[in-house]
Design a protein around this motif. Structure first.
Motif, short mmCIF file in Angstrom:
data_model
loop_
_atom_site.label_atom_id
_atom_site.label_comp_id
_atom_site.label_asym_id
_atom_site.label_seq_id
_atom_site.Cartn_x
_atom_site.Cartn_y
_atom_site.Cartn_z
N VAL A 21 -36.82 35.36 -11.96
CA VAL A 21 -35.61 34.56 -12.03
C VAL A 21 -34.41 35.44 -11.64
O VAL A 21 -34.26 36.55 -12.14
CB VAL A 21 -35.41 34.00 -13.46
N LEU A 22 -33.61 34.94 -10.73
CA LEU A 22 -32.41 35.65 -10.28
C LEU A 22 -31.18 35.02 -10.92
O LEU A 22 -31.21 33.86 -11.33
CB LEU A 22 -32.29 35.54 -8.76
N LEU A 23 -30.08 35.76 -10.93
CA LEU A 23 -28.83 35.19 -11.46
C LEU A 23 -28.48 33.91 -10.71
O LEU A 23 -27.98 32.95 -11.29
CB LEU A 23 -27.69 36.21 -11.33
N ALA A 24 -28.77 33.90 -9.42
CA ALA A 24 -28.43 32.73 -8.60
C ALA A 24 -29.15 31.46 -9.04
O ALA A 24 -28.68 30.36 -8.78
CB ALA A 24 -28.74 33.02 -7.13
N HIS A 25 -30.28 31.61 -9.74
CA HIS A 25 -30.98 30.40 -10.22
C HIS A 25 -30.14 29.62 -11.23
O HIS A 25 -30.40 28.46 -11.51
CB HIS A 25 -32.34 30.77 -10.83
N GLY A 26 -29.14 30.28 -11.81
CA GLY A 26 -28.26 29.58 -12.74
C GLY A 26 -26.88 29.31 -12.16
O GLY A 26 -25.98 28.87 -12.87
N GLY A 27 -26.70 29.58 -10.87
CA GLY A 27 -25.37 29.53 -10.28
C GLY A 27 -24.89 28.16 -9.86
O GLY A 27 -23.73 27.98 -9.49
N GLY A 28 -25.77 27.19 -9.88
CA GLY A 28 -25.36 25.84 -9.51
C GLY A 28 -25.44 25.58 -8.02
O GLY A 28 -25.08 24.49 -7.56
N GLY A 29 -25.92 26.55 -7.25
CA GLY A 29 -26.01 26.37 -5.80
C GLY A 29 -27.44 26.13 -5.34
O GLY A 29 -28.22 25.43 -5.99
N GLN A 30 -27.78 26.75 -4.19
CA GLN A 30 -29.05 26.55 -3.53
C GLN A 30 -30.27 26.88 -4.41
O GLN A 30 -31.24 26.14 -4.44
CB GLN A 30 -29.05 27.43 -2.27
N PHE A 31 -30.19 28.00 -5.13
CA PHE A 31 -31.32 28.44 -5.94
C PHE A 31 -31.54 27.52 -7.14
O PHE A 31 -32.67 27.21 -7.51
CB PHE A 31 -31.12 29.90 -6.40
N THR A 32 -30.44 27.09 -7.75
CA THR A 32 -30.55 26.14 -8.87
C THR A 32 -31.17 24.85 -8.36
O THR A 32 -32.06 24.27 -8.99
CB THR A 32 -29.15 25.83 -9.45
N GLN A 34 -33.18 24.46 -5.91
CA GLN A 34 -34.61 24.64 -5.67
C GLN A 34 -35.42 24.51 -6.98
O GLN A 34 -36.46 23.85 -7.01
CB GLN A 34 -34.84 26.02 -5.05
N LEU A 35 -34.91 25.14 -8.04
CA LEU A 35 -35.59 25.04 -9.34
C LEU A 35 -35.69 23.58 -9.77
O LEU A 35 -36.73 23.11 -10.22
CB LEU A 35 -34.80 25.78 -10.42
N ILE A 36 -34.56 22.87 -9.66
CA ILE A 36 -34.52 21.46 -10.08
C ILE A 36 -35.48 20.63 -9.25
O ILE A 36 -36.30 19.88 -9.79
CB ILE A 36 -33.08 20.91 -9.97
N GLU A 37 -35.39 20.78 -7.93
CA GLU A 37 -36.18 19.92 -7.04
C GLU A 37 -37.66 20.24 -7.07
O GLU A 37 -38.50 19.34 -6.96
CB GLU A 37 -35.66 20.04 -5.60
N ARG A 38 -38.00 21.53 -7.17
CA ARG A 38 -39.41 21.89 -7.07
C ARG A 38 -40.10 21.95 -8.42
O ARG A 38 -41.29 21.74 -8.50
CB ARG A 38 -39.56 23.25 -6.38
N MET A 39 -39.35 22.32 -9.45
CA MET A 39 -40.02 22.49 -10.74
C MET A 39 -39.70 21.37 -11.73
O MET A 39 -40.59 20.71 -12.24
CB MET A 39 -39.66 23.85 -11.35
N PHE A 40 -38.41 21.13 -12.00
CA PHE A 40 -38.07 20.23 -13.10
C PHE A 40 -38.30 18.75 -12.77
O PHE A 40 -38.94 18.03 -13.54
CB PHE A 40 -36.63 20.46 -13.57
N ARG A 237 -19.76 24.78 -12.34
CA ARG A 237 -20.31 26.00 -11.72
C ARG A 237 -20.26 26.10 -10.20
O ARG A 237 -19.71 27.02 -9.63
CB ARG A 237 -21.78 26.16 -12.12
N GLY A 238 -20.88 25.15 -9.55
CA GLY A 238 -21.03 25.25 -8.10
C GLY A 238 -19.76 24.90 -7.33
O GLY A 238 -19.69 25.11 -6.12
N VAL A 245 -22.43 18.92 -1.35
CA VAL A 245 -23.75 19.10 -0.73
C VAL A 245 -24.80 18.30 -1.50
O VAL A 245 -25.61 17.58 -0.92
CB VAL A 245 -24.13 20.60 -0.68
N GLU A 246 -24.75 18.40 -2.83
CA GLU A 246 -25.72 17.69 -3.67
C GLU A 246 -25.63 16.18 -3.48
O GLU A 246 -26.64 15.49 -3.35
CB GLU A 246 -25.45 17.98 -5.14
N ILE A 247 -24.40 15.68 -3.50
CA ILE A 247 -24.22 14.23 -3.37
C ILE A 247 -24.66 13.76 -1.98
O ILE A 247 -25.31 12.72 -1.84
CB ILE A 247 -22.75 13.83 -3.66
N ALA A 248 -24.33 14.56 -0.98
CA ALA A 248 -24.72 14.21 0.39
C ALA A 248 -26.24 14.16 0.50
O ALA A 248 -26.82 13.25 1.10
CB ALA A 248 -24.15 15.23 1.38
N ARG A 249 -26.91 15.15 -0.10
CA ARG A 249 -28.37 15.20 -0.09
C ARG A 249 -28.97 13.97 -0.76
O ARG A 249 -29.86 13.32 -0.21
CB ARG A 249 -28.83 16.42 -0.89
#
Lengths: 295, 295
Positions: A21-32, A34-40, A237-238, A245-249
Motif C-alpha cells: 500500500v502506497l500513500l497515494a492509495h489514500g490520496g483520492g486520486g488514481q490509486f484510490t 484503482q483500489l475502489i474499482e478493482r477491490m472494493f 482530498r482529491g 474525472v470521477e464524475i466524468a468516468r
C-alpha cells in the motif's frame, strides 16, 4: 440479499504491480480509484456502492436514507479555521448533503495514541459538539480505542452519518447528462493550503483559513429553489480535478473546464507558487503530495 | 434540536489526575467509563447516548432504527477462528442485535499504514465480504485513508451499522428490573485467549479458536419465542465483569454472580493460569492487560 457470492479468492490488484500500500492509495486520486474499482466495488458488489457517490442511498421501512463514512487523519490536528473535530463533523455532514439528504445523526470512532494530551482530546471533542450544533446534527453513538505509543499519530477520527432524503430527486454521478453545467460554490484550495501552511510552517503573509463549513443549508436552499440538480460533490482530498474525472468516468461523459474561470484566492495561488522553493511546477507537485493528508 | 448548548469549556477529566491518555482509557473498563461519563455523555448530551447502550435507537420518518459504530485495532490481524475483518463485521452486527435490531447495512472506514502488504488488505476485505454474507448485511459505503509508515499499525478498521427494530420492545440497560436473571449464551474468554495466544506465541496444546460469530439470528429466535428480554450485551473488550458493572450502574441495581456457574473452557482457564509464568493472580492480571487489544 447480498448480490452474487464471491467466486474469486485472488487479490484483484496485481501484486506484482503494487505489492504494498502506497500513500497515494489514500490520496483520492488514481490509486484510490484503482483500489475502489478493482477491490472494493467488485468484492462488496451491491447497488448502493456501485453508484460511486459520496454516500449510499438506502430505503428502510419506507424511509429514504443516506448513509456515509469518512476517517480523518489530518495533521496538524489544529489549523487556521478549524481542527480535526470540525472536519470530522462537517466532512460527513457534507457527504450526506451531497446525496441530497438532510443530515441527522453521526457516530464517532476515536483511535487515540497512548500519551495523547487529555486536553487535546477535550478540545477536539468540544469542537465536534460545536460543529454538530452548527450543522444541526446529533452525535448519538461512539467508540474509543487506544493504541500503543508509536502505533498512531495522536488522534484519528471516524464519523459515519445518517441523513433523510425528503424529495424525489436522485442526486448522483450517474444522473449527469450531456449539457450539464459545473458550478463552484466558492473558491478552491483554501482548506488544503491552510493545513499545509500550518504543517510546514510556511508563514504566508496573510493567514489562510480553512473554508471547512457545513453545506447542508445551502444545498437545501438550492433544492428548494426547484433547480434541476443532477450531482453534487464536496471537494475534499482529491480536489476539483479528481471530482471531475470521477464524475466524468461514472457518467461516461467529457468535462470541459476553463481553468481561468476557477476561483482561487491570490494568497492560495501564491502558496502553490512560492518562489522560494523552485519552479511553480515542482512546487505545485510537492503541494499536491502534501495535500493528501489535508482531508 | 441538540439539547442545551455547551456552557463549560474546561476539560471535564481532571488534567492533574490524568494529563495524558492511557492504554486503559480504551480498555472498556473503569477508565473508559470515566471518559464516557465525564467527557462524551455530558458534551454530546442527548437521549440516545444517555441510554449507555451498544448502539443508539433512533426514529426516522416512522422507521425505528439502531445505529452503532466500533473501531477495530486487534493484533495480530489474523488469529485462530477469525481476523480483523470478521471481527469488524460481526462486532458491529452484534451491537445492532443487542439493541434488538435486525442488522441491514454497514459502512467501512479503513486506515492503512503505508507499506501494508496488498495481499493482507485483500485477505481482510475478502473476509469482510464472507462475514457480511453470513450475517445477512451489506457493506454499502466506505472510505480509505493511508497514513505515513510508523504512524499506524498495518491496518485499523471502523465499521458503523444501521439496523431496523421490528418490534415494540425496548431492549436496553435502563430496562433491567429487580429479579432479572443473567443468562450467558456460551462459554466466555475464548476470543480474548485466542488472540492473546496468537500474539504472544503461547502455544497452548489445544488450539483455542475465537468464538467470533454473528448473533442476530439467535437474538431474533429469542425475541420470536416471546421471552421478556430486558437487556442484551455482546461481551467484548471489558468482558463479563465490565458488562455487568455497567448494566448494574445504569439500572442502579446490584448483580449477584456465582463465579462457579460461569462457563469457561478448561483450555481457556488453563491459558489464564499458565504455571510457567508465576502465580495465577499475576498471570491473570497480565492477561487482562493484554486482552485490551483483543476487541
Amino acid at each position: 440479499m447480498t448480490g452474487k457470492r464471491m467466486t474469486s479468492f485472488e487479490c484483484p490488484v496485481p501484486i506484482s504491480q503494487y505489492p504494498r500500500v502506497l500513500l497515494a492509495h489514500g490520496g483520492g486520486g488514481q490509486f484510490t480509484h484503482q483500489l475502489i474499482e478493482r477491490m472494493f466495488v467488485p468484492t462488496f458488489d451491491n447497488e448502493a456502492l456501485s453508484e460511486r457517490h459520496d454516500g449510499a442511498r438506502l430505503e428502510v421501512e419506507g424511509a429514504r436514507l443516506a448513509f456515509t463514512t469518512d476517517s480523518y487523519v489530518v495533521r496538524p490536528l489544529f489549523f487556521p479555521g478549524g481542527d480535526i473535530g470540525t472536519l470530522a463533523v462537517n466532512g460527513t455532514v457534507n457527504d450526506l448533503a451531497m446525496c441530497g439528504a438532510r443530515p441527522l445523526y453521526l457516530s464517532v470512532g476515536l483511535i487515540l495514541e497512548e500519551g495523547l494530551a487529555m486536553d487535546t482530546l477535550w478540545q477536539v471533542v468540544a469542537s465536534m459538539r460545536r460543529a454538530a450544533d452548527e450543522a444541526g446534527v446529533r452525535l448519538v453513538t461512539g467508540d474509543t480505542k487506544v493504541v500503543d505509543r508509536g502505533k498512531g499519530d495522536g488522534l484519528y477520527l471516524n464519523t459515519a452519518g445518517i441523513g433523510v432524503i425528503e424529495h424525489d430527486r436522485v442526486i448522483a454521478p450517474t444522473r449527469v447528462r450531456p449539457g450539464d453545467v459545473v458550478l463552484l460554490s466558492g473558491d478552491i484550495g483554501r482548506h488544503g493550503m491552510a493545513v499545509m501552511a500550518a504543517r510546514e510552517g510556511l508563514g504566508f503573509e496573510s493567514t489562510i483559513e480553512s473554508d471547512c463549513t457545513p453545506l447542508a443549508a445551502p444545498v437545501r436552499a438550492l433544492l428548494d429553489e426547484g433547480l434541476e440538480v443532477h450531482c453534487l460533490r464536496d471537494l475534499t482530498r482529491g480536489g476539483l480535478a479528481s471530482a471531475l474525472v470521477e464524475i466524468a468516468r461514472t457518467s461516461k461523459l467529457h468535462t470541459h473546464v476553463d481553468e481561468a474561470r476557477i476561483p482561487v484566492r491570490a494568497d492560495v495561488r501564491g502558496g502553490v507558487r512560492d518562489p522560494r522553493s523552485g519552479s511553480a511546477v515542482r512546487r505545485q507537485r510537492r503541494a499536491v503530495r502534501r495535500l493528501r493528508r489535508a482531508g
